[in-house]
Design a protein around this motif. Sequence first.
Motif, PDB file in Angstrom:
ATOM      1  N   MET A 158       0.822  -1.206   0.000  1.00 38.66           N
ATOM      2  CA  MET A 158       0.000   0.000   0.000  1.00 38.66           C
ATOM      3  C   MET A 158       0.862   1.265   0.000  1.00 38.66           C
ATOM      4  O   MET A 158       0.524   2.267  -0.635  1.00 38.66           O
ATOM      5  N   GLU A 159       2.008   1.199   0.692  1.00 33.65           N
ATOM      6  CA  GLU A 159       2.886   2.364   0.784  1.00 33.65           C
ATOM      7  C   GLU A 159       3.518   2.739  -0.554  1.00 33.65           C
ATOM      8  O   GLU A 159       3.748   3.926  -0.819  1.00 33.65           O
ATOM      9  N   VAL A 160       3.800   1.745  -1.401  1.00 30.39           N
ATOM     10  CA  VAL A 160       4.534   2.026  -2.654  1.00 30.39           C
ATOM     11  C   VAL A 160       3.643   2.036  -3.896  1.00 30.39           C
ATOM     12  O   VAL A 160       4.123   2.279  -5.001  1.00 30.39           O
ATOM     13  N   LYS A 161       2.362   1.776  -3.720  1.00 29.48           N
ATOM     14  CA  LYS A 161       1.456   1.658  -4.862  1.00 29.48           C
ATOM     15  C   LYS A 161       1.481   2.896  -5.751  1.00 29.48           C
ATOM     16  O   LYS A 161       1.472   2.805  -6.987  1.00 29.48           O
ATOM     17  N   SER A 162       1.542   4.087  -5.146  1.00 32.30           N
ATOM     18  CA  SER A 162       1.488   5.334  -5.922  1.00 32.30           C
ATOM     19  C   SER A 162       2.745   5.556  -6.761  1.00 32.30           C
ATOM     20  O   SER A 162       2.766   6.411  -7.642  1.00 32.30           O
ATOM     21  N   PHE A 163       3.814   4.782  -6.498  1.00 36.70           N
ATOM     22  CA  PHE A 163       5.051   4.905  -7.274  1.00 36.70           C
ATOM     23  C   PHE A 163       5.092   3.941  -8.459  1.00 36.70           C
ATOM     24  O   PHE A 163       6.116   3.828  -9.142  1.00 36.70           O
TER      25      PHE A 163
END
Length: 267
Positions: A158-163
């Motif tokens: 969830m933390e890296v999804k936007s990257f």
Amino acid sequence: MSKVVLVTGASSGIGKSIATFLSKKGCKVYGTSRNPKEIESFNFELIALDVLNIETIKKATAFIIEKEGRLDVLVNNAGMGITGPIEDTPTEEMRAVFNTNFFGAIDVMKAILPQMRKQKSGTIINVTSIAGYMGLPFRGLYSATKGALELVTESARMEVKSFGINIVNVAPGDFATNIAAGRYHTPVFEKSAYKEKYQENLDLMDSHVVHGMDPIEMAKTVFKIINTKNPKVHYKVGGFMEKFSIVLKRILPDKMYEKLLMNHYKL
């Protein structure tokens, strides 16, 4: 463009099968081993990396990025097994298996995430275990390390999804590999209260591995994942009953599920 793939723990077993298969499929694969010079040549490049040594992790990932200009896939496979009654297993061995299976995997992720963020793309596949979905007798520490990695994967995903980065779990069941030889086995102590039951279960575990599935099934699943735009969070690769045991744990009352496990392990 062929994908650049890093597979940790690729000198044998599941890791070797994954690295060999992906290489045959056209990926540029770098496998890792603590001592690559001592190992026969494969159809992929084998480089030095010890998940317990941060400097070797940084050196290996920097080498790949400098050579290829990118790193598209990490298969976090390096790990170790451990067996034994909780009461009889030395605490330092418990810490050692967590350092390898849990913190080691996290350190490799941390090393490659900056490059994947820079690329705005990447896939991390954490190899866990069906044993990580339940506490198994005489394998509690192994279950704990893999279960912990499953949960951290969910968080990091969830933390890296936007990257543009995907992180997924692949949980194998029993496979025909040399994992049993590489496990830390708590000795069957002569005066142990668990002596007979533990020995029976050691024999049972070894037979499960001997009659396990071909690791090529794990390789095929990994290939499918890295070619899927939006992969699932969890993948399970194993026999029907192994995968069904996870379903049963979700739907059965705790004590009923515990009884099933105890009957299976003759406790």
